[in-house]
Design a protein around this motif. Structure first.
Motif, PDB file in Angstrom:
ATOM      1  N   ARG A   1       0.812  -1.214   0.000  1.00  0.00           N
ATOM      2  CA  ARG A   1       0.000   0.000   0.000  1.00  0.00           C
ATOM      3  C   ARG A   1       0.852   1.273   0.000  1.00  0.00           C
ATOM      4  NH1 ARG A   1      -2.814   3.112   4.173  1.00  0.00           N
ATOM      5  NH2 ARG A   1      -1.375   2.143   5.626  1.00  0.00           N
ATOM      6  N   GLN A   2       1.831   1.332   0.889  1.00  0.00           N
ATOM      7  CA  GLN A   2       2.655   2.533   0.989  1.00  0.00           C
ATOM      8  C   GLN A   2       3.568   2.691  -0.223  1.00  0.00           C
ATOM      9  OE1 GLN A   2       4.448   1.551   4.724  1.00  0.00           O
ATOM     10  NE2 GLN A   2       2.754   2.362   5.931  1.00  0.00           N
ATOM     11  N   GLY A   3       4.153   1.579  -0.681  1.00  0.00           N
ATOM     12  CA  GLY A   3       5.026   1.646  -1.846  1.00  0.00           C
ATOM     13  C   GLY A   3       4.293   2.085  -3.094  1.00  0.00           C
ATOM     14  N   ARG A   4       3.068   1.635  -3.261  1.00  0.00           N
ATOM     15  CA  ARG A   4       2.288   2.037  -4.441  1.00  0.00           C
ATOM     16  C   ARG A   4       1.960   3.531  -4.391  1.00  0.00           C
ATOM     17  NH1 ARG A   4       0.029  -2.521  -7.321  1.00  0.00           N
ATOM     18  NH2 ARG A   4       0.796  -4.414  -6.317  1.00  0.00           N
ATOM     19  N   ALA A   5       1.663   4.030  -3.192  1.00  0.00           N
ATOM     20  CA  ALA A   5       1.399   5.462  -3.082  1.00  0.00           C
ATOM     21  C   ALA A   5       2.640   6.273  -3.447  1.00  0.00           C
ATOM     22  CB  ALA A   5       0.945   5.799  -1.666  1.00  0.00           C
ATOM     23  N   LEU A   6       3.811   5.820  -3.002  1.00  0.00           N
ATOM     24  CA  LEU A   6       5.046   6.510  -3.357  1.00  0.00           C
ATOM     25  C   LEU A   6       5.300   6.455  -4.850  1.00  0.00           C
ATOM     26  CD1 LEU A   6       7.217   5.265  -0.370  1.00  0.00           C
ATOM     27  CD2 LEU A   6       6.718   7.663  -0.888  1.00  0.00           C
ATOM     28  N   ALA A   7       4.980   5.318  -5.475  1.00  0.00           N
ATOM     29  CA  ALA A   7       5.186   5.187  -6.919  1.00  0.00           C
ATOM     30  C   ALA A   7       4.256   6.094  -7.710  1.00  0.00           C
ATOM     31  CB  ALA A   7       4.973   3.728  -7.342  1.00  0.00           C
ATOM     32  N   ARG A   8       3.104   6.438  -7.143  1.00  0.00           N
ATOM     33  CA  ARG A   8       2.208   7.399  -7.802  1.00  0.00           C
ATOM     34  C   ARG A   8       2.674   8.835  -7.564  1.00  0.00           C
ATOM     35  NH1 ARG A   8      -1.659   3.708  -5.608  1.00  0.00           N
ATOM     36  NH2 ARG A   8      -1.867   4.985  -3.727  1.00  0.00           N
ATOM     37  N   TRP A   9       3.133   9.116  -6.355  1.00  0.00           N
ATOM     38  CA  TRP A   9       3.366  10.494  -5.936  1.00  0.00           C
ATOM     39  C   TRP A   9       4.746  11.030  -6.311  1.00  0.00           C
ATOM     40  CZ3 TRP A   9       6.541  12.785  -2.078  1.00  0.00           C
ATOM     41  CH2 TRP A   9       6.199  14.098  -1.739  1.00  0.00           C
ATOM     42  N   LEU A  10       5.763  10.222  -6.147  1.00  0.00           N
ATOM     43  CA  LEU A  10       7.130  10.703  -6.369  1.00  0.00           C
ATOM     44  C   LEU A  10       7.379  11.204  -7.793  1.00  0.00           C
ATOM     45  CD1 LEU A  10       9.127   8.085  -4.253  1.00  0.00           C
ATOM     46  CD2 LEU A  10       9.107  10.558  -3.876  1.00  0.00           C
ATOM     47  N   PRO A  11       6.934  10.495  -8.846  1.00  0.00           N
ATOM     48  CA  PRO A  11       7.176  11.036 -10.195  1.00  0.00           C
ATOM     49  C   PRO A  11       6.548  12.405 -10.407  1.00  0.00           C
ATOM     50  CG  PRO A  11       6.596   8.717 -10.324  1.00  0.00           C
ATOM     51  CD  PRO A  11       6.337   9.154  -8.913  1.00  0.00           C
TER      52      PRO A  11
END
Length: 454
Positions: A17-27
Motif C-alpha cells: 500500500r505505501q510503496g504504491r502510493a510513493l510510486a504514484r506520488w514521487l514522479p
C-alpha cells in the motif's frame, strides 16, 4: 527540513500500500523512481499503470543504490536488510511516505501511536474534529495513504494520522500534536528489545517544535516516562487523576481541561455510559481522542456528539452475531497478549477463547493466567497453538482447559460444540495473522464468514 525530490533518484523498497502510493506520488514531484520488491511481476498485478517507474523485482540487488539520492522504506521492510544497511553505509538518507507527508502538509497534523488502541483513537479523534466543523483527513497506517490527498489539504483543515513503530523508527519529523497512548511489549520480533521498540515510539515527539503539543497516557508507565523529552506543550489523559491539560474521569464523567478551552477550566464532555464500546481500554481510547482532538482545536460539545455516535472499528471487539444464545465476537486486531488481556477484562460472561496465530516473541504467561480465570475453554490454533498449550500446562499443571487445532475454521467448529447459552466466543488471538492470512483484517473477515455460516 523538507527532503528535496525534483531531479533526485528515489528507490522504493516494498510495493504494498505505501510503496504504491510513493510510486504514484514521487514522479509527480519530479523524482526518478525505482521500485524493488521481492515478488514477481505476476504477483504484483498490472504495473503498466506506473509508466514513469522502473521495477527491479525478485531481489534487492546492491546496484539499486547506484546513483540513489534517497531510499524510501515501506513499513513492512526491516532495517536489517542488507540493501538498507548498505544505504546507511553510503550515507543515503532513509525516508517513508509518512515522513514525506509530514514535511509538506500545510494543515496541523494530529499523530497517534501506541502499542494498542491506535486505530480506535485515530478514528474517534477524526470524528470529533469533523463534528467541530473542520474538514478532516484521517489516514497513515490505516485507511488512505495521505500522500494521495496531500494536494487537496488546505491550511485550515485537520489531519489525524496513525503512525506505527515501523514508520516512526526512521522518521526525523514529528506532528504538531503527537499522542502516545501506551508502550507495552509488541513487535519484539521486529525491534528485538523493549528499549529499541520504545525508542521507535518516542520518535513521534522527538522532533516536535516548541509550539507543538505532546499527549501522553498518565496511567501507562511507558507513555508517562516520555514526559521528560517533551519540548513543547504537554497534555495528559487519565482514568484516575485530574489533569490541568488534557482529559480525565471524575466519577462516571469524562472531562477535559485546558486545551482549547477559553479559561482552561474543566468541562464535562459526557457520561461514561455514553461510550458505546466495551472495556476500560476503550474508555482510555476515548480520553486520548478527546485530549488529542482538543489540542487540535475541538471543543467539548464536539467530543460529546462524536462519542455518542461512535460504534467502534471493525475487528475490535466487534459483535458478529448471536446464535442459540451464544455471542460471537471478532477481536482479530489483538495481535499481542496484552491486547487479549484488555479484551478478556471487557467481559463478565463465560468465554470460549480462540487464541493463537503467529507468535511475535512476546510473553504469554500473564495472558494465559487471566484467560484461565475468565474462559470456560481455550481453543488454540495456528503457528502459536502449541505455545498456548504449553503455557497452559505450565500454569495449570495440565491441559484440560485447552484444545489445540490447526486452523481458524477448526477452532470455530470446536467452539460451536463447546459454547453454552449465555457464553461469548471470543476470537482474540494474541498472535499476528501471518501464519495463514495477509493481515488481521483478512483473518477477521474469514472469522465473520465462518460464524455467519454456522
Amino acid at each position: 527540513m523538507t527532503t528535496p525530490l525534483r531531479g533526485k533518484r528515489a528507490v522504493v523498497l516494498g510495493f504494498a500500500r505505501q510503496g504504491r502510493a510513493l510510486a504514484r506520488w514521487l514522479p509527480a514531484q519530479g523524482a526518478s523512481v525505482v521500485v524493488s520488491d521481492l515478488n514477481s511481476a505476476d504477483a504484483l498485478g498490472d504495473l503498466s499503470v506506473y509508466p514513469d517507474v522502473e521495477f527491479v523485482l525478485g531481489q534487492h540487488p546492491a546496484s539499486l543504490l547506484d546513483g540513489a539520492d534517497l531510499l524510501c522504506i515501506s513499513g513492512g521492510v526491516p532495517l536489517e536488510l542488507e540493501v538498507v544497511q548498505a544505504a546507511l553505509r553510503r550515507g543515503i538518507p532513509l525516508t517513508n511516505d509518512a515522513q514525506l507527508f509530514l514535511e509538506r502538509c500545510p494543515a496541523p497534523v494530529i499523530g497517534i501511536t501506541g502499542s494498542a488502541g491506535k486505530t480506535t483513537t485515530t478514528t474517534l479523534a477524526g470524528d470529533i474534529l469533523r463534528q467541530a466543523g473542520y474538514r478532516t483527513w484521517v489516514g497513515g497506517n490505516i485507511g488512505d495513504v495521505l500522500l494521495d490527498v496531500l494536494a487537496d489539504i488546505q491550511p485550515d483543515d485537520r489531519v489525524v494520522m496513525e503512525l506505527s513503530s515501523f514508520q516512526l523508527e526512521i522518521m526525523t519529523a514529528s506532528p504538531q500534536v503527537a499522542a502516545v497512548l501506551n508502550i507495552t511489549p509488541n513487535h519484539l520480533d521486529r525491534h528485538g528489545t523493549m528499549e529499541a521498540y520504545t525508542r521507535a515510539k518516542a520518535q513521534i515527539i522527538a522532533h516536535q517544535a516548541a509550539d507543538s503539543v505532546a499527549v501522553l497516557g498518565r496511567d501507562d508507565p511507558g507513555s508517562r516516562a516520555l514526559a521528560d523529552a517533551v519540548v513543547g506543550g504537554l497534555a495528559w489523559f487519565s482514568r484516575y487523576e485530574m489533569v490541568a491539560d488534557g482529559a480525565f474521569m471524575a466519577g462516571q464523567r469524562l472531562l477535559v481541561a485546558g486545551l482549547s478551552s477559553a479559561d482552561g477550566a474543566p468541562r464535562v464532555v459526557c457520561e461514561r455510559g455514553d461510550i458505546r464500546l466495551r472495556g476500560d481500554h476503550n474508555l482510555l481510547n476515548a480520553l486520548a481522542a478527546c485530549a488529542a482532538a482538543g489540542a487540535g482545536g475541538a471543543p467539548p460539545a464536539a467530543m460529546a456528539e462524536a462519542i455518542r455516535a461512535f460504534e467502534g472499528v471493525a475487528h475490535r471487539l466487534e459483535v458478529v452475531r448471536t446464535l442459540d444464545g451464544v455471542t460471537w465476537v471478532n477481536d482479530s486486531i489483538a495481535t499481542a497478549p496484552e491486547r487479549v488481556m484488555a479484551a478478556l477484562r471487557s467481559f463478565d460472561e463465560p468465554l470460549v477463547l480462540l487464541a493463537g496465530g503467529k507468535d511475535k516473541k512476546l510473553p504469554w504467561a500473564e495472558m494465559i493466567e487471566l484467560a484461565l480465570t475468565k474462559a470456560r475453554h481455550i481453543v488454540a490454533f495456528g503457528h502459536a497453538g502449541a505455545l498456548v498449550v504449553d503455557t497452559v500446562r505450565q500454569i495449570a499443571g495440565d491441559t484440560r482447559a485447552v484444545t489445540q487445532v490447526e486452523t481458524l475454521a477448526q477452532a470455530v467448529a470446536l467452539a460451536r460444540e463447546l459454547a453454552q447459552p449465555g457464553d461469548v466466543v471470543l476470537l482474540s488471538p494474541g498472535g499476528t495473522s501471518y501464519d495463514a492470512y495477509r493481515d488481521f483484517a483478512e483473518r477477521g473477515v474469514h472469522f465473520r464468514q465462518l460464524v455467519n455460516g454456522l
